[in-house]
Design a protein around this motif. Sequence first.
Motif, PDB file in Angstrom:
ATOM      1  N   HIS A  95       0.833  -1.211   0.000  1.00 36.29           N
ATOM      2  CA  HIS A  95       0.000   0.000   0.000  1.00 36.29           C
ATOM      3  C   HIS A  95       0.866   1.259   0.000  1.00 36.29           C
ATOM      4  O   HIS A  95       0.586   2.220  -0.730  1.00 36.29           O
ATOM      5  N   GLY A 103      -6.011   1.234  -5.473  1.00 34.84           N
ATOM      6  CA  GLY A 103      -7.296   0.800  -4.957  1.00 34.84           C
ATOM      7  C   GLY A 103      -7.243  -0.629  -4.456  1.00 34.84           C
ATOM      8  O   GLY A 103      -6.213  -1.310  -4.520  1.00 34.84           O
ATOM      9  N   THR A 104      -8.369  -1.082  -3.963  1.00 36.33           N
ATOM     10  CA  THR A 104      -8.426  -2.439  -3.414  1.00 36.33           C
ATOM     11  C   THR A 104      -8.130  -3.480  -4.480  1.00 36.33           C
ATOM     12  O   THR A 104      -7.357  -4.415  -4.255  1.00 36.33           O
ATOM     13  N   ASN A 105      -8.732  -3.315  -5.655  1.00 30.87           N
ATOM     14  CA  ASN A 105      -8.522  -4.300  -6.713  1.00 30.87           C
ATOM     15  C   ASN A 105      -7.072  -4.330  -7.189  1.00 30.87           C
ATOM     16  O   ASN A 105      -6.510  -5.398  -7.449  1.00 30.87           O
ATOM     17  N   THR A 107      -4.351  -3.382  -5.516  1.00 28.26           N
ATOM     18  CA  THR A 107      -3.504  -3.978  -4.482  1.00 28.26           C
ATOM     19  C   THR A 107      -3.689  -5.491  -4.430  1.00 28.26           C
ATOM     20  O   THR A 107      -2.726  -6.243  -4.267  1.00 28.26           O
ATOM     21  N   LEU A 108      -4.934  -5.936  -4.595  1.00 27.84           N
ATOM     22  CA  LEU A 108      -5.194  -7.370  -4.593  1.00 27.84           C
ATOM     23  C   LEU A 108      -4.536  -8.059  -5.772  1.00 27.84           C
ATOM     24  O   LEU A 108      -4.112  -9.206  -5.679  1.00 27.84           O
ATOM     25  N   ARG A 121      -9.304  -9.586  -0.112  1.00 30.66           N
ATOM     26  CA  ARG A 121      -9.961  -8.310  -0.360  1.00 30.66           C
ATOM     27  C   ARG A 121     -10.386  -7.647   0.947  1.00 30.66           C
ATOM     28  O   ARG A 121     -10.222  -6.437   1.125  1.00 30.66           O
ATOM     29  N   GLU A 122     -10.933  -8.444   1.864  1.00 28.03           N
ATOM     30  CA  GLU A 122     -11.346  -7.883   3.153  1.00 28.03           C
ATOM     31  C   GLU A 122     -10.137  -7.414   3.959  1.00 28.03           C
ATOM     32  O   GLU A 122     -10.203  -6.389   4.658  1.00 28.03           O
ATOM     33  N   ILE A 124      -7.305  -6.222   2.741  1.00 25.10           N
ATOM     34  CA  ILE A 124      -6.820  -4.966   2.161  1.00 25.10           C
ATOM     35  C   ILE A 124      -7.728  -3.809   2.560  1.00 25.10           C
ATOM     36  O   ILE A 124      -7.254  -2.723   2.920  1.00 25.10           O
ATOM     37  N   ARG A 125      -9.033  -4.003   2.516  1.00 25.19           N
ATOM     38  CA  ARG A 125      -9.962  -2.948   2.906  1.00 25.19           C
ATOM     39  C   ARG A 125      -9.811  -2.594   4.376  1.00 25.19           C
ATOM     40  O   ARG A 125      -9.936  -1.431   4.773  1.00 25.19           O
ATOM     41  N   GLU A 128      -6.855  -0.323   4.619  1.00 27.37           N
ATOM     42  CA  GLU A 128      -7.155   1.001   4.061  1.00 27.37           C
ATOM     43  C   GLU A 128      -7.963   1.841   5.035  1.00 27.37           C
ATOM     44  O   GLU A 128      -7.829   3.063   5.063  1.00 27.37           O
TER      45      GLU A 128
END
Length: 356
Positions: A95, A103-105, A107-108, A121-122, A124-125, A128
């Motif tokens: 990050h 963004g999340t996508n 970074t994923l 995904r959860e 990373i969010r 953030e």
Amino acid sequence: MKGELTAEEIADSEHRVIARAQEESFSVEYAALLSGKMLPSSSKLLTLQPQLDEHGVMRMSGRLGDAECLPLGARFPIILPRKSWVIKLIIKQYHEDGKHVLGTNQTLAVVPGTYWTISGREAIREWERECARCHRDKARPACPLMAPLPKMRLQKSLRAFSQTGVDYAGPFITVQGRGKARQKRYLCLFTCLTSRAVHLEMAYSLDTSAFYRMVNRRGLPQEVISDNGTNFVGAVKELKELFRNLDQDAVQRSLANRGVKCHFNPPYSPHFGGVFETMIKSAKRAIFAILGNGDVTDEELETAFTGAEALINSRPLTYQSTHPQDVIPLTPNHFLHGQIGGIFAPESVDTTDYHP
């Protein structure tokens, strides 16, 4: 050990830390892999087909195992637990390497190049939401409660422009003829605080002559509000002097005020003048739409001012309904002329009487 850390030493430390986190989070699966047993049927890692490498790190098996052209992390990604502090540090690194704009996508998409995170995904969010810099960069200003409207805007006036807001805009450059220097002209805007009608005057300088021309055509206002400009502050004395020379009986017969009260906004606070600042913005937009980029004379500029005034005063103040039986919307021109005016419709169509 002395000296700087080598790449091998850093990689070995990473493997030790990750293996310890995997052993803590997946204790049953890790013990089964160490002893060469099958994973329990209830294990969440069963579909990932985990296996241990030579460093004791649990990796996922896939269909790219024989693709030797790919790096080891792409063929056998390291399995990371969802709630471990290790995955939080890894996501934090990616990050920050992305300057907090990934963004999340995105970074994923970067992380699975080496790691496979459970519920990535959860995770990373979650980071953030915890990132202090992202909190600061994405912060939104608080929406304060709107203050009550000033009393002068809520008083019932007998005519338009009894309570008036005034402001200047410009300068506008006009041509004076061949061989003559161009001159600066200003827009002096008066807006009725009750009916929201506007009156536009062309000012040749920042003096009070435009105010006198407005008074001659709209009548003497009861109260005037403006910003703290020096030209407005200097006009207070002249306005009081003007009233002393008026016939009091004539003023009363014409329903004018017995005196002019001038109110000034606090210095260096233009947000206090939103009632006329928003009209200045609309007037300038209409004037520039009429004039474009061409050179204009004083007469052409004054004509543009009157055209903008007619356009603004014909704007609807109430909701425009699409029902055929509903009345036409109320406009400032109804207070000035008793009809909608402007360019919306001919007079014969406007049959609603808005006079008190």
